[in-house]
Design a protein around this motif. Structure first.
Motif, PDB file in Angstrom:
ATOM      1  N   ASP A  77      -8.900  31.970  68.544  1.00 34.86           N
ATOM      2  CA  ASP A  77      -7.653  31.326  68.358  1.00 34.86           C
ATOM      3  C   ASP A  77      -8.012  29.807  67.724  1.00 34.86           C
ATOM      4  OD1 ASP A  77      -8.420  29.823  70.395  1.00 34.86           O
ATOM      5  OD2 ASP A  77      -6.582  30.353  71.767  1.00 34.86           O
ATOM      6  N   TRP A  78      -6.824  29.126  67.150  1.00 31.70           N
ATOM      7  CA  TRP A  78      -7.084  27.908  66.675  1.00 31.70           C
ATOM      8  C   TRP A  78      -7.781  27.028  67.483  1.00 31.70           C
ATOM      9  CZ3 TRP A  78      -6.548  26.762  61.820  1.00 31.70           C
ATOM     10  CH2 TRP A  78      -5.639  27.755  60.943  1.00 31.70           C
ATOM     11  N   PRO A  79      -7.424  26.745  68.710  1.00 29.18           N
ATOM     12  CA  PRO A  79      -8.145  25.575  69.652  1.00 29.18           C
ATOM     13  C   PRO A  79      -9.703  25.904  69.656  1.00 29.18           C
ATOM     14  CG  PRO A  79      -5.976  26.045  70.681  1.00 29.18           C
ATOM     15  CD  PRO A  79      -6.255  27.306  69.368  1.00 29.18           C
ATOM     16  N   GLU A  80      -9.818  27.247  69.917  1.00 29.53           N
ATOM     17  CA  GLU A  80     -11.215  27.644  70.062  1.00 29.53           C
ATOM     18  C   GLU A  80     -11.975  27.480  68.760  1.00 29.53           C
ATOM     19  OE1 GLU A  80     -14.870  29.086  71.557  1.00 29.53           O
ATOM     20  OE2 GLU A  80     -13.159  28.170  72.652  1.00 29.53           O
ATOM     21  N   LEU A  81     -11.463  28.112  67.710  1.00 31.44           N
ATOM     22  CA  LEU A  81     -12.223  27.711  66.286  1.00 31.44           C
ATOM     23  C   LEU A  81     -12.379  26.504  66.003  1.00 31.44           C
ATOM     24  CD1 LEU A  81     -12.986  29.450  63.772  1.00 31.44           C
ATOM     25  CD2 LEU A  81     -10.918  29.097  62.815  1.00 31.44           C
ATOM     26  N   ARG A  82     -11.485  25.492  66.251  1.00 37.35           N
ATOM     27  CA  ARG A  82     -11.560  24.166  66.102  1.00 37.35           C
ATOM     28  C   ARG A  82     -12.811  23.649  66.847  1.00 37.35           C
ATOM     29  NH1 ARG A  82      -9.249  19.575  64.172  1.00 37.35           N
ATOM     30  NH2 ARG A  82      -7.308  20.768  63.601  1.00 37.35           N
ATOM     31  N   ALA A  83     -13.116  23.963  68.323  1.00 40.24           N
ATOM     32  CA  ALA A  83     -14.121  23.629  69.041  1.00 40.24           C
ATOM     33  C   ALA A  83     -15.204  24.169  68.504  1.00 40.24           C
ATOM     34  CB  ALA A  83     -13.841  24.193  70.516  1.00 40.24           C
ATOM     35  N   ARG A  84     -15.468  25.405  68.061  1.00 46.48           N
ATOM     36  CA  ARG A  84     -16.799  26.043  67.607  1.00 46.48           C
ATOM     37  C   ARG A  84     -17.068  25.136  66.450  1.00 46.48           C
ATOM     38  NH1 ARG A  84     -16.804  32.664  68.180  1.00 46.48           N
ATOM     39  NH2 ARG A  84     -15.893  32.616  70.416  1.00 46.48           N
ATOM     40  N   GLY A 105      -2.943  20.457  58.380  1.00 44.92           N
ATOM     41  CA  GLY A 105      -1.609  21.128  57.828  1.00 44.92           C
ATOM     42  C   GLY A 105      -0.725  22.207  58.557  1.00 44.92           C
ATOM     43  N   ASN A 106       0.063  22.635  57.892  1.00 50.33           N
ATOM     44  CA  ASN A 106       0.875  23.551  58.689  1.00 50.33           C
ATOM     45  C   ASN A 106       0.259  24.793  59.052  1.00 50.33           C
ATOM     46  OD1 ASN A 106       3.064  25.247  59.489  1.00 50.33           O
ATOM     47  ND2 ASN A 106       4.487  24.307  58.027  1.00 50.33           N
ATOM     48  N   GLN A 107       0.360  25.427  60.250  1.00 55.10           N
ATOM     49  CA  GLN A 107      -0.611  26.529  60.614  1.00 55.10           C
ATOM     50  C   GLN A 107       0.340  27.728  60.196  1.00 55.10           C
ATOM     51  OE1 GLN A 107      -1.995  25.809  64.790  1.00 55.10           O
ATOM     52  NE2 GLN A 107      -3.552  24.411  64.180  1.00 55.10           N
ATOM     53  N   TYR A 178     -16.054  30.616  59.351  1.00 56.66           N
ATOM     54  CA  TYR A 178     -14.951  29.714  60.007  1.00 56.66           C
ATOM     55  C   TYR A 178     -13.765  29.545  59.062  1.00 56.66           C
ATOM     56  CZ  TYR A 178     -18.707  27.592  62.801  1.00 56.66           C
ATOM     57  OH  TYR A 178     -19.882  27.609  63.611  1.00 56.66           O
ATOM     58  N   LEU A 179     -13.843  29.676  57.792  1.00 55.12           N
ATOM     59  CA  LEU A 179     -12.858  29.773  56.856  1.00 55.12           C
ATOM     60  C   LEU A 179     -12.158  30.961  56.734  1.00 55.12           C
ATOM     61  CD1 LEU A 179     -11.011  28.195  54.442  1.00 55.12           C
ATOM     62  CD2 LEU A 179     -12.775  29.242  52.927  1.00 55.12           C
ATOM     63  N   GLU A 180     -12.929  32.045  57.026  1.00 54.58           N
ATOM     64  CA  GLU A 180     -12.376  33.424  57.005  1.00 54.58           C
ATOM     65  C   GLU A 180     -11.400  33.594  58.142  1.00 54.58           C
ATOM     66  OE1 GLU A 180     -15.955  36.125  54.958  1.00 54.58           O
ATOM     67  OE2 GLU A 180     -16.069  35.544  56.919  1.00 54.58           O
ATOM     68  N   GLN A 181     -11.696  32.889  59.154  1.00 53.51           N
ATOM     69  CA  GLN A 181     -10.782  33.303  60.485  1.00 53.51           C
ATOM     70  C   GLN A 181      -9.669  32.124  60.321  1.00 53.51           C
ATOM     71  OE1 GLN A 181     -10.781  35.217  62.633  1.00 53.51           O
ATOM     72  NE2 GLN A 181      -9.169  34.599  64.167  1.00 53.51           N
ATOM     73  N   GLN A 182      -9.897  31.025  59.639  1.00 57.21           N
ATOM     74  CA  GLN A 182      -8.547  30.287  59.404  1.00 57.21           C
ATOM     75  C   GLN A 182      -7.429  31.084  58.659  1.00 57.21           C
ATOM     76  OE1 GLN A 182     -10.829  27.024  57.904  1.00 57.21           O
ATOM     77  NE2 GLN A 182      -9.849  25.607  59.144  1.00 57.21           N
ATOM     78  N   ILE A 183      -8.218  31.802  57.510  1.00 54.61           N
ATOM     79  CA  ILE A 183      -7.256  32.675  56.847  1.00 54.61           C
ATOM     80  C   ILE A 183      -6.739  33.744  57.517  1.00 54.61           C
ATOM     81  CG2 ILE A 183      -7.234  34.209  54.698  1.00 54.61           C
ATOM     82  CD1 ILE A 183      -9.676  32.527  53.561  1.00 54.61           C
ATOM     83  N   ALA A 184      -7.474  34.325  58.465  1.00 53.11           N
ATOM     84  CA  ALA A 184      -6.777  35.361  59.388  1.00 53.11           C
ATOM     85  C   ALA A 184      -5.768  34.839  60.136  1.00 53.11           C
ATOM     86  CB  ALA A 184      -8.026  36.138  60.167  1.00 53.11           C
ATOM     87  N   LEU A 185      -5.682  33.722  60.667  1.00 50.83           N
ATOM     88  CA  LEU A 185      -4.976  33.009  61.308  1.00 50.83           C
ATOM     89  C   LEU A 185      -3.477  32.714  60.635  1.00 50.83           C
ATOM     90  CD1 LEU A 185      -7.315  30.969  63.782  1.00 50.83           C
ATOM     91  CD2 LEU A 185      -5.728  32.655  64.427  1.00 50.83           C
ATOM     92  N   LEU A 186      -3.768  32.011  59.644  1.00 48.94           N
ATOM     93  CA  LEU A 186      -2.890  31.558  58.697  1.00 48.94           C
ATOM     94  C   LEU A 186      -1.818  32.649  57.987  1.00 48.94           C
ATOM     95  CD1 LEU A 186      -4.330  28.551  56.563  1.00 48.94           C
ATOM     96  CD2 LEU A 186      -2.356  28.475  57.952  1.00 48.94           C
ATOM     97  N   GLY A 220     -10.788  38.613  50.559  1.00 51.10           N
ATOM     98  CA  GLY A 220     -10.856  39.276  51.680  1.00 51.10           C
ATOM     99  C   GLY A 220     -10.178  40.497  52.109  1.00 51.10           C
ATOM    100  N   ALA A 221     -10.315  41.149  53.060  1.00 48.12           N
ATOM    101  CA  ALA A 221      -9.741  42.445  53.413  1.00 48.12           C
ATOM    102  C   ALA A 221      -8.337  42.569  53.329  1.00 48.12           C
ATOM    103  CB  ALA A 221     -10.146  43.158  54.965  1.00 48.12           C
TER     104      ALA A 221
END
Length: 259
Positions: A77-84, A105-107, A178-186, A220-221
């Motif tokens: 999730d966002w908080p864990e990704l930012r921490a990583r 920005g806007n999540q 990291y960017l790929e997971q940001q895209i998956a979340l967004l 991406g997929a």
């Protein structure tokens, strides 16, 4: 948007006129912009969403990734990704950075803007696209009716390469998950890649930026539509290409409207 305010943003792009569909163009408007707005065919090529450039131009589906990289951050999730990201030591840039630059920005944004890497200002402030390049990016977005707060802005790399050198391929490969997971979340409706380095890394190609422009690529997929344009820092050095960037922005807006 207030016409005077829009004109101010267009002026930052080196453009003198704005044309609303169905209305006559101001005399000062550049001819090619008038033609594009009056003729949707001239503005948006008949490229199917998700279509990849032809075999001679090089880009492939991006994000169908090397080794296990897409799965490395999957489900975070966002908080864990930012921490990583903040704790990342996967490449040597961890030894020279002031801080990581995660994104801002806007999540729930429909638009994801992706640059190549943080610069000196970004490294100090921990936010992408600040300083003069960031101000120009803000003007570019506002010219198509978007506030900075409405989009999400990130980079391929989360750390600044020393001396603002180009990212190494190994650095981009380590950081891309990291960017790929940001895209998956967004789950954005469209990605706008700004600059040659970001575009080539995302599309896994060495094709020139000029040949990648005005096409709908896919990332991406989930095959997020991706459009490329010039980096604001480049436009500050080469203002003659601001008009081309304006064409790219209008094209991206039309692509987003069709998604």
């Amino acid at each position: 948007m207030n016409p005077a305010l829009r004109q101010e943003y267009l002026a930052a792009l080196g453009l003198e006129g704005w044309v609303v569909r169905g209305k006559s163009a101001p005399v000062a408007a550049p001819r090619e912009i008038i033609a594009a707005v009056e003729s949707p065919v001239a503005l948006v090529r008949a490229v199917p969403l998700g279509a990849i450039a032809g075999p001679d131009s090089g880009p492939r589906d991006a994000g169908v990734s090397r080794d296990d990289s897409p799965a490395r951050e999957a489900g975070v999730d966002w908080p864990e990704l930012r921490a990583r990201v903040a704790a990342c030591t996967r490449c040597g840039l961890c030894n020279t950075r002031t801080q990581t630059v995660f994104g801002v920005g806007n999540q729930k944004a429909e638009w994801l803007i992706v640059g190549e890497a943080p610069g000196a200002d970004e490294d100090r402030q921990g936010e992408p696209f600040v300083g003069r390049a960031g101000q120009l990016l803000n003007s570019m977005l506002r010219a198509i009716g978007l506030a900075r707060e409405q989009v999400y802005i990130a980079n391929v790399l989360k750390c600044r390469p020393p001396g603002n050198r180009d990212p190494a391929a190994s650095e981009a490969a380590e950081c891309l998950p990291y960017l790929e997971q940001q895209i998956a979340l967004l789950k954005p409706k469209i990605m706008l890649a700004v600059g040659r380095i970001a575009s080539q890394n995302l599309l896994r190609t060495d094709v020139t930026l000029g040949r990648l422009r005005r096409q709908v690529h896919a990332f991406g997929a989930s095959r997020v539509p991706l459009v490329v344009t010039y980096h604001p820092a480049y436009l500050l050095r080469t203002p003659g290409d601001k008009r081309k960037a304006w064409e790219d922005l209008k094209f991206a807006r039309e692509v987003c409207a069709r998604v």
